[in-house]
Each structure stands twice: as structure tokens, then as C-alpha cells.
Design a protein around this motif. Structure first.
Motif, short mmCIF file in Angstrom:
data_model
loop_
_atom_site.label_atom_id
_atom_site.label_comp_id
_atom_site.label_asym_id
_atom_site.label_seq_id
_atom_site.Cartn_x
_atom_site.Cartn_y
_atom_site.Cartn_z
N TYR A 1 0.83 -1.20 0.00
CA TYR A 1 0.00 0.00 0.00
C TYR A 1 0.86 1.25 0.00
CZ TYR A 1 -3.33 3.57 1.15
OH TYR A 1 -4.07 4.73 1.10
N ILE A 2 1.90 1.27 0.83
CA ILE A 2 2.76 2.45 0.92
C ILE A 2 3.41 2.76 -0.42
CG2 ILE A 2 4.92 3.30 1.95
CD1 ILE A 2 4.07 1.80 4.53
N ALA A 3 3.75 1.71 -1.17
CA ALA A 3 4.44 1.90 -2.46
C ALA A 3 3.60 2.70 -3.45
CB ALA A 3 4.81 0.55 -3.05
N ARG A 4 2.30 2.82 -3.22
CA ARG A 4 1.42 3.55 -4.12
C ARG A 4 1.40 5.05 -3.84
NH1 ARG A 4 -3.58 2.73 -3.15
NH2 ARG A 4 -4.39 2.95 -5.28
N HIS A 5 2.12 5.49 -2.80
CA HIS A 5 2.02 6.87 -2.36
C HIS A 5 3.40 7.47 -2.12
CE1 HIS A 5 -2.34 6.61 -1.78
NE2 HIS A 5 -2.11 5.38 -1.35
N PRO A 6 3.50 8.80 -2.15
CA PRO A 6 4.76 9.43 -1.77
C PRO A 6 5.13 9.04 -0.34
CG PRO A 6 3.25 11.03 -2.76
CD PRO A 6 2.45 9.78 -2.52
N ALA A 7 6.39 8.70 -0.13
CA ALA A 7 6.82 8.29 1.20
C ALA A 7 8.30 8.62 1.37
CB ALA A 7 6.60 6.80 1.41
N ILE A 8 8.68 8.84 2.61
CA ILE A 8 10.08 9.09 2.94
C ILE A 8 10.41 8.33 4.21
CG2 ILE A 8 9.50 11.19 4.24
CD1 ILE A 8 12.16 12.36 3.35
N ALA A 9 11.63 7.79 4.30
CA ALA A 9 12.06 7.06 5.49
C ALA A 9 13.10 7.89 6.24
CB ALA A 9 12.65 5.70 5.10
N ILE A 10 12.92 8.00 7.54
CA ILE A 10 13.83 8.74 8.41
C ILE A 10 14.68 7.73 9.17
CG2 ILE A 10 14.03 10.47 10.21
CD1 ILE A 10 12.69 11.39 7.57
N ASP A 11 16.00 7.84 9.04
CA ASP A 11 16.90 6.86 9.64
C ASP A 11 17.21 7.23 11.09
OD1 ASP A 11 18.66 4.67 9.81
OD2 ASP A 11 20.36 6.02 9.43
N PHE A 12 16.94 6.30 12.00
CA PHE A 12 17.29 6.45 13.40
C PHE A 12 18.54 5.60 13.65
CE2 PHE A 12 13.00 7.85 13.24
CZ PHE A 12 12.80 8.72 14.30
#
Length: 209
Positions: free
Chosen positions: A164-175
Motif C-alpha cells: 500500500y505504501i508503495a502507491r504513495h509518496p513516502a520518505i524514510a527517516i533513519d534512526f
């Protein structure tokens, strides 16, 4: 981020805990239910906190229960959808919802601050990552996705968060873990098995020394 202040938070505890063999959210970790520890870490970071679980869940008693809207237990996407609808009905409805799973007792105390810092519009999903791994359940979701997600749930048999996420703009924040003592657990270490629970117990013992 749209709206003022911090977003509401939702703990996803609707899983079957097959690998644990019992409800892992209520499993005792250093004498306290694991979900209590998660709630304790989240409360200072969110405007309100609720729990996605089945009716009768024996977890944190003072958290509002947000049950799935789909009753066939179709996974965390159903919990996200229920949370989005719940958040939209809150007074002064915020622009986003934070979700975390009920098996991550060492969540960072700056989780929301860092995710919110990248939530600059009403469509982008902001995800947490660590050690090169994205954690799709630990995310900031725009409330504007509710109708789209409901349509996806109704029309697709695919219940994977990543799909589902792949269908939308997304960004990952690295901790990333920086300058931490040897043996420090990943902040998103999740307790899926009795062995994981024992590892978490040992880590808490180290922290308490």
C-alpha cells in the motif's frame, strides 16, 4: 505538518502473536506489561493516545479502544484505517496519525519530533528506519489517505503495508545508532518470540545498572 501541535498516536495490537504463543502486548517485561512501557514512551510525544485491538483486550485500561472496521483480522492496514477514521473525528482534527506496533518497547523519545519534521504536506507517508531496514508500521500517516485506504481494503486482497505504501509518496527517516554502548538494542527492536522477550529483559537489566 498540517495542524498545530503533535499528532495523535495509535498502538497497533490487533495481531495474533503466533510466534509468541500468547498475547505479546500484555507479556510482562521486567514486571510490567510491554504495552505499558510503549504507552509510557509515547504519551509525552503525542496529543492523545489510543489502542487498536480486539474487543476485550486486556491491555492498558485507560487507553481508548479503536477496533478494526474490518472484522476478518486483515492485518495492520485495517488498524491504520480505523486509526485514521478515529483521528479525523477528534476535536480540531490533526493532519496526521502516528502508528506504532505493540511489541516495540524501546521506541525513541524523539520519534514524533523527527517524523513530524518531514511531514511537509498532506500526502506523504513518513516512515521510521534503522540499520538499513524500513519499519512500515512505525509511521506518520496523512489523514487524507483514509478514503483511498478504505477503497484499497475493499478492492484488493493484498494486505501488506509495504504494497500500500508503495502507491504513495513516502520518505524514510533513519534512526541510526551513533556512539552507543556495545550491546545496545536497535530502538525499534520488536518482541516476536519468547527469545526476543528474554533479550529485551537482559537489555533492561543492563540499562538499570
Amino acid at each position: 505538518m498540517t495542524g498545530d501541535g503533535n499528532p495523535p498516536g495509535l498502538i497497533l495490537a490487533g495481531g495474533l502473536s503466533r510466534r509468541m504463543g500468547r498475547d505479546k502486548a500484555s507479556a510482562l517485561l521486567a514486571g510490567r506489561p510491554m504495552i505499558d512501557r510503549i504507552a509510557e514512551r509515547l504519551r509525552p510525544q503525542v496529543s492523545s493516545l489510543a489502542l487498536n485491538a480486539c474487543e476485550g483486550f486486556a491491555g492498558v485500561r485507560d487507553l481508548p479502544l479503536v477496533p478494526d472496521l474490518h472484522m476478518d483480522r486483515p492485518g495492520p492496514l485495517a488498524g491504520v484505517l480505523a486509526g485514521l477514521r478515529h483521528a479525523a473525528a477528534l476535536p480540531d482534527a490533526p493532519g496526521h496519525l502516528l502508528t506504532v506496533p505493540a511489541d516495540t518497547p524501546f521506541l525513541p523519545t524523539d520519534l514524533v519530533l523527527r517524523l513530524v519534521g518531514q511531514a511537509d504536506d498532506r500526502t506523504r507517508i513518513v516512515l521510521a528506519s534503522s540499520a538499513g531496514q524500513i519499519h512500515p508500521v512505525i509511521a506518520l500517516w496523512p489523514l487524507s489517505l483514509a478514503d483511498d485506504l478504505e477503497g484499497w481494503m475493499a478492492s484488493s486482497d493484498n494486505r501488506r503495508l509495504q504494497s500500500y505504501i508503495a502507491r504513495h509518496p513516502a520518505i524514510a527517516i533513519d534512526f541510526a545508532l551513533v556512539d552507543t554502548p556495545a550491546g545496545t538494542l536497535d530502538p525499534f527492536f520488536n518482541v516476536n518470540t519468547p527469545e526476543d522477550l528474554a533479550t529485551a529483559e537482559r537489555f533492561i537489566e543492563v540499562l538499570s545498572r
